[in-house]
Design a protein around this motif. Structure first.
Motif, mmCIF file in Angstrom:
data_model
loop_
_atom_site.group_PDB
_atom_site.id
_atom_site.type_symbol
_atom_site.label_atom_id
_atom_site.label_comp_id
_atom_site.label_asym_id
_atom_site.label_seq_id
_atom_site.Cartn_x
_atom_site.Cartn_y
_atom_site.Cartn_z
ATOM 1 N N VAL A 146 71.593 29.213 23.365
ATOM 2 C CA VAL A 146 70.260 28.696 23.686
ATOM 3 C C VAL A 146 69.502 28.425 22.382
ATOM 4 O O VAL A 146 69.327 29.314 21.559
ATOM 5 C CB VAL A 146 69.476 29.681 24.563
ATOM 6 N N LEU A 147 69.054 27.192 22.227
ATOM 7 C CA LEU A 147 68.306 26.797 21.029
ATOM 8 C C LEU A 147 66.806 26.826 21.249
ATOM 9 O O LEU A 147 66.040 27.065 20.317
ATOM 10 C CB LEU A 147 68.718 25.383 20.596
ATOM 11 N N SER A 148 66.386 26.552 22.470
ATOM 12 C CA SER A 148 64.949 26.473 22.745
ATOM 13 C C SER A 148 64.690 26.763 24.211
ATOM 14 O O SER A 148 65.468 26.370 25.081
ATOM 15 C CB SER A 148 64.422 25.077 22.392
ATOM 16 N N VAL A 149 63.597 27.486 24.465
ATOM 17 C CA VAL A 149 63.101 27.701 25.824
ATOM 18 C C VAL A 149 61.623 27.378 25.805
ATOM 19 O O VAL A 149 60.856 28.002 25.079
ATOM 20 C CB VAL A 149 63.316 29.149 26.306
ATOM 21 N N LYS A 150 61.227 26.402 26.578
ATOM 22 C CA LYS A 150 59.831 25.996 26.621
ATOM 23 C C LYS A 150 59.286 26.194 28.023
ATOM 24 O O LYS A 150 59.849 25.691 28.993
ATOM 25 C CB LYS A 150 59.698 24.529 26.216
ATOM 26 N N ILE A 151 58.228 26.977 28.125
ATOM 27 C CA ILE A 151 57.530 27.138 29.398
ATOM 28 C C ILE A 151 56.386 26.140 29.378
ATOM 29 O O ILE A 151 55.346 26.376 28.766
ATOM 30 C CB ILE A 151 57.035 28.586 29.585
ATOM 31 N N VAL B 203 65.061 24.279 29.090
ATOM 32 C CA VAL B 203 66.040 25.127 28.414
ATOM 33 C C VAL B 203 67.051 24.238 27.699
ATOM 34 O O VAL B 203 67.616 23.321 28.297
ATOM 35 C CB VAL B 203 66.773 26.045 29.412
ATOM 36 N N VAL B 204 67.274 24.518 26.416
ATOM 37 C CA VAL B 204 68.216 23.741 25.610
ATOM 38 C C VAL B 204 69.356 24.644 25.176
ATOM 39 O O VAL B 204 69.124 25.709 24.593
ATOM 40 C CB VAL B 204 67.519 23.144 24.367
ATOM 41 N N SER B 205 70.586 24.238 25.456
ATOM 42 C CA SER B 205 71.734 25.075 25.105
ATOM 43 C C SER B 205 72.993 24.228 24.933
ATOM 44 O O SER B 205 73.232 23.284 25.690
ATOM 45 C CB SER B 205 71.989 26.121 26.197
ATOM 46 N N GLY B 206 73.791 24.605 23.949
ATOM 47 C CA GLY B 206 75.088 23.965 23.773
ATOM 48 C C GLY B 206 76.041 24.277 24.910
ATOM 49 O O GLY B 206 77.023 23.561 25.118
ATOM 50 N N ALA B 207 75.756 25.346 25.662
ATOM 51 C CA ALA B 207 76.599 25.705 26.804
ATOM 52 C C ALA B 207 76.514 24.680 27.925
ATOM 53 O O ALA B 207 77.347 24.676 28.833
ATOM 54 C CB ALA B 207 76.208 27.086 27.334
ATOM 55 N N GLN C 292 70.566 15.699 23.824
ATOM 56 C CA GLN C 292 69.543 15.206 24.746
ATOM 57 C C GLN C 292 68.166 15.681 24.335
ATOM 58 O O GLN C 292 67.187 14.935 24.431
ATOM 59 C CB GLN C 292 69.862 15.689 26.164
ATOM 60 N N TRP C 293 68.072 16.914 23.896
ATOM 61 C CA TRP C 293 66.793 17.496 23.471
ATOM 62 C C TRP C 293 66.214 16.725 22.288
ATOM 63 O O TRP C 293 65.022 16.409 22.263
ATOM 64 C CB TRP C 293 67.007 18.955 23.103
ATOM 65 N N ARG C 294 67.083 16.406 21.318
ATOM 66 C CA ARG C 294 66.610 15.699 20.133
ATOM 67 C C ARG C 294 66.071 14.323 20.517
ATOM 68 O O ARG C 294 65.003 13.908 20.042
ATOM 69 C CB ARG C 294 67.760 15.571 19.133
#
Length: 257
Positions: free
Chosen positions: A65-70, A106-110, A149-151
């Motif tokens: 997980v690289l980022s979690v934004k609420i 939620v951003v993750s390589g998984a 996708q996040w970038r």
């Protein structure tokens, strides 16, 4: 997925999480928090540690997980809070019908190679205790993104904000030049970087609003659009920032400004 979600390492991390949650319980059971609860001005998700607990749950249970934004918080019910203690509640509990509705990104390589439904199942599994107890009522508009996708999503958001701050934009281009400098400046102790994942963006903006302004004043207008990210380190630098008038752009001026 079995090997990546082995019970061994998850058990160790969750044990450590319970210690942090116990500390959160003390804060959320404080007199100030109890008064807010009685006044109906507080809810489970506005507990000082609840949002961080959600982030920690996701980081523990989803690899990479690289980022979690609420992004936003809505509440079902009348926001009444029952203050309690225990490893699950961390001091803040709401009845099932009064749970928080969290909009998560939620951003993750998984997530690479997974269908959107399977990505969302991972998030729901990570938060299954909060969902089952009713502390979280629902996860509307759940976004699950790969790093790529996040970038792209970030760059699109930056351009939208740039156009909203700088009037009369005729052309805008944002290129990601990130090459790891932010990580180096973060981990070497120099303080040159506030966030190891900070972006380096090459920005070109063409607008009539730059007419009569010096380069420094033009740059300040653009930097204002990215103010929160620059202050937090999410944007590490804006190298080769180009701020041009329409005449300069049409005249082929590709550098400076």
């Amino acid at each position: 997925f079995g090997s990546r979600h082995s019970l061994g390492w998850v058990g160790v991390l969750v044990a450590g999480l319970h210690v942090a949650m116990a500390t959160a319980a003390m804060d959320c059971a404080s007199p100030t928090w109890r008064k807010r609860a009685r006044d109906d001005t507080a809810s489970w998700s506005s507990c000082p540690h609840a949002q961080e607990r959600v982030r920690e749950r996701l980081r523990v249970r989803i690899p990479g997980v690289l980022s979690v934004k609420i992004e936003d918080v809505e509440f079902a019910g009348d926001n009444t809070v029952v203050v309690a203690s225990g490893p699950t509640s961390a001091g803040c509990v709401t009845a099932r019908r009064q749970g928080a509705r969290l909009r998560l990104e939620v951003v993750s390589g998984a997530f690479e190679g997974l269908r959107p439904l399977d990505r969302q199942r991972l998030v729901h599994a990570a938060l299954r205790e909060e969902l089952a107890s009713g502390a979280i009522d629902a996860l509307p508009q759940l976004k699950t993104l790969t790093p790529g996708q996040w970038r792209r999503h970030q760059l699109a958001q930056f351009e939208e904000r740039l156009r909203s701050v700088v009037s009369g934009v005729e052309h805008a281009e944002i290129v990601d030049l990130t090459d790891g400098h932010a990580a180096g400046g973060f981990y070497d102790g120099s303080g040159r970087s506030l966030d190891p994942r900070g972006l380096e963006l090459q920005v070109t903006v063409v607008s009539a609003a730059f007419e009569g302004l010096r380069p420094l004043a033009r740059h300040q207008i653009v930097q204002e659009a990215f103010g929160p990210e620059i202050l937090s380190g999410a944007i590490h630098a804006l190298p080769h920032l180009r701020t041009l008038t329409p005449a300069q752009w049409q005249g082929g001026l590709g550098k400076g400004g």
